[in-house]
Design a protein around this motif. Sequence first.
Motif, PDB file in Angstrom:
ATOM      1  N   SER A 302       5.662 -16.981  42.168  1.00 43.40           N
ATOM      2  CA  SER A 302       5.551 -17.619  40.637  1.00 43.40           C
ATOM      3  C   SER A 302       6.461 -16.193  39.907  1.00 43.40           C
ATOM      4  CB  SER A 302       4.207 -17.656  40.243  1.00 43.40           C
ATOM      5  OG  SER A 302       3.501 -16.682  40.366  1.00 43.40           O
ATOM      6  N   PHE A 304       6.472 -14.943  35.757  1.00 44.12           N
ATOM      7  CA  PHE A 304       6.370 -14.552  34.371  1.00 44.12           C
ATOM      8  C   PHE A 304       7.398 -13.616  34.008  1.00 44.12           C
ATOM      9  CE2 PHE A 304       2.324 -14.837  37.101  1.00 44.12           C
ATOM     10  CZ  PHE A 304       1.906 -15.813  36.619  1.00 44.12           C
ATOM     11  N   TRP A 340      -1.790 -13.439  31.192  1.00 42.09           N
ATOM     12  CA  TRP A 340      -1.952 -15.176  31.413  1.00 42.09           C
ATOM     13  C   TRP A 340      -2.462 -15.034  32.041  1.00 42.09           C
ATOM     14  CZ3 TRP A 340       3.020 -11.667  32.124  1.00 42.09           C
ATOM     15  CH2 TRP A 340       3.793 -11.655  30.538  1.00 42.09           C
ATOM     16  N   ARG A 342      -3.638 -17.558  34.864  1.00 43.38           N
ATOM     17  CA  ARG A 342      -3.263 -16.738  36.300  1.00 43.38           C
ATOM     18  C   ARG A 342      -2.156 -18.072  36.979  1.00 43.38           C
ATOM     19  NH1 ARG A 342      -4.546 -17.623  41.730  1.00 43.38           N
ATOM     20  NH2 ARG A 342      -3.249 -16.807  43.867  1.00 43.38           N
ATOM     21  N   SER A 345       2.399 -20.059  33.994  1.00 49.94           N
ATOM     22  CA  SER A 345       2.783 -19.267  34.274  1.00 49.94           C
ATOM     23  C   SER A 345       3.926 -19.208  32.808  1.00 49.94           C
ATOM     24  CB  SER A 345       3.933 -18.977  34.766  1.00 49.94           C
ATOM     25  OG  SER A 345       4.741 -20.510  35.093  1.00 49.94           O
TER      26      SER A 345
END
Length: 635
Positions: A302, A304, A340, A342, A345
């Motif tokens: 992922s 961010f 954030w 988790r 995002s």
Amino acid sequence: MDAKGADEGNVSNDADISSVMGFSGFGKKARTFDLDAIFEQTRRTAIERSQQVLEERQKVLQMDEGAGSSKPQKASVKATATASPRVQGRVQGSSSSDSESDSELIGPPVPPEDEDELVGPPLPPGYTADSDDEDDDDEDDDDDDNPVKKIPDSHEISLQHGNKTVSALALDPSGARLVTGGYDYDVRFWDFAGMDQALNAFRSLQPCDCHQIKSLQYSITGDAILVISGNAQAKVLDRDGFNVMECIKGDQYIVDMANTKGHTAMLNSGCWHPKIKEEFMTCSNDGTVRTWDVKSEKQHKSVFKPRSFQGKKVIPTCCTYSRDGKLIAAGCQDGTIQIWDRNLSVHTKYHSRQAHAPGSDTSCLCFSYDGTTLASRGGDDTLKTWDIRNFKKPVNVATGLTNYFSMTDCCFSPDDKLVVTGTSVKKDEGNGKLVFFDRLSFQRVHEIEVTNASVVRCLWHPKLNQIMVGTGNGLAKVYYDPIKSQRGAMLCVVKTKLKEKHAEALTQEYIITPHALPMFREARQRSTRKQLEKDRLDPKKSHKPEPPVSGPGRGGRVAAHGGTLSSFIVKNIALDKTDDSNPREAILRHAKEAAENPFWIAPAYTKTQPKPMFAEESEEDEEAEKEPEWKKRKI
């Protein structure tokens, strides 16, 4: 009468058997005990002791009453009125029957539960038996309440990583191995159980070629090490330093960083997930924070993307997970701290716009062990703590903490009562310090002067209770206390330094000839030690070197410098100060000796040899010599 007759019969039978078999008896007769008499004696002894104690106590109380004290009066009333029922029963039961004594306890009296019923020597007035225990308890309470006394700083050891800044430190969860990385591109492995007092690393490598090491961290299981360097690809090494995976590099020509598979610019920081052993996180100058899985190195999990107040891209300089792994926090270059969820995002869950000065690199973020407090170390020389439940303004702020490095650490003590960070200094302008702050009051409660360089990294291991420090002059220091700490550095300081084993040189070259005949094949040297012993017995190989020659020389050896003929000639030529530039003068120098003592040629021609006539130098010749070359006439 029947029983008596039976006993007499048994005795007579024993005598008959013993006389027949030829010995006097069957051994010693078993001893018999009168249990009733023993119990009665024990009971009377206990009663006498109890009466003696009561008499002594009454004497002490009478003395206190004479002194006019009020408190012992109450104690005397209480002692007489509420005497132990067992003691009273034993005093009254001294004339009781045997049937009543069976119901009483046999032995010394049981200690009473009340303070005034303690059996023992009399105590001084105003003194209680628990006073010592209370003092000890107070001291223990003071130690528990004062976290400064728990700092393990009584002893230290220094590990020489190199000559440049130690910019990364990591300890495995068990505390057995330490890993250091620095600006010299090296990663060194230190094993506390395997080191001796020489304190040498057992392995050194450069996993990222010529890139500075920025961060190192062990996974939660201790079997992998995350290496963050100055390039765009993070690496994961195993426990022995071998490569496990390398993150993929993204496409730098794609505008949206979410569409690339990896980072496209230099990394700044990274850390492992505290609960999931395969997941880790990195942040980079490309403006993204990415999570990865060790098993899939071809793409991140992922992304961010931190944003400024205007929605523009900002660069994250540090990142970390919360203790439960549900939150991801990043400190950015514009001074903001963004957190954030988790699993979400896109939007931040917590956001502080002016956490630190804009343009200063936030060097570290660290969550407390209870998960409610976040400590941030800023490039603006401050240390701040934040409450996650109210993230708009900091709870505490400490200023004046110089910070010259983008990876200066801060951390919490294992009991969550102290916050620790390091300070930076310029070269030859003081000593770097390790500063301890109380978490609640945020007062500077303790500091340690580490060395005459900056303190960059600090790590307080909760299991070992030891503090690791990385400095700007290439040292990794370990602070410990033999009483409060365990294992770790204490395993290697007690081991004596092993003597170096000098390599034994081969006495002669060994040529391997596998296809030679056995009669020509050389025997394989099993051990150089045995060969040396054989050579020692050989008179030629073990010939003692000749001493230097003294005097004129002998046996073809010259005593002058060097001991050889060539060195003797060279030395004499160098020491010869005669000037041979004029050959005529050099020849005439030997004319007188040749005339007086002819030896080689002159005696054969004494009668026929003409008298030599040498030209004399005139003034004209001298003037001609003084003329320049171009004026001289050619002959």
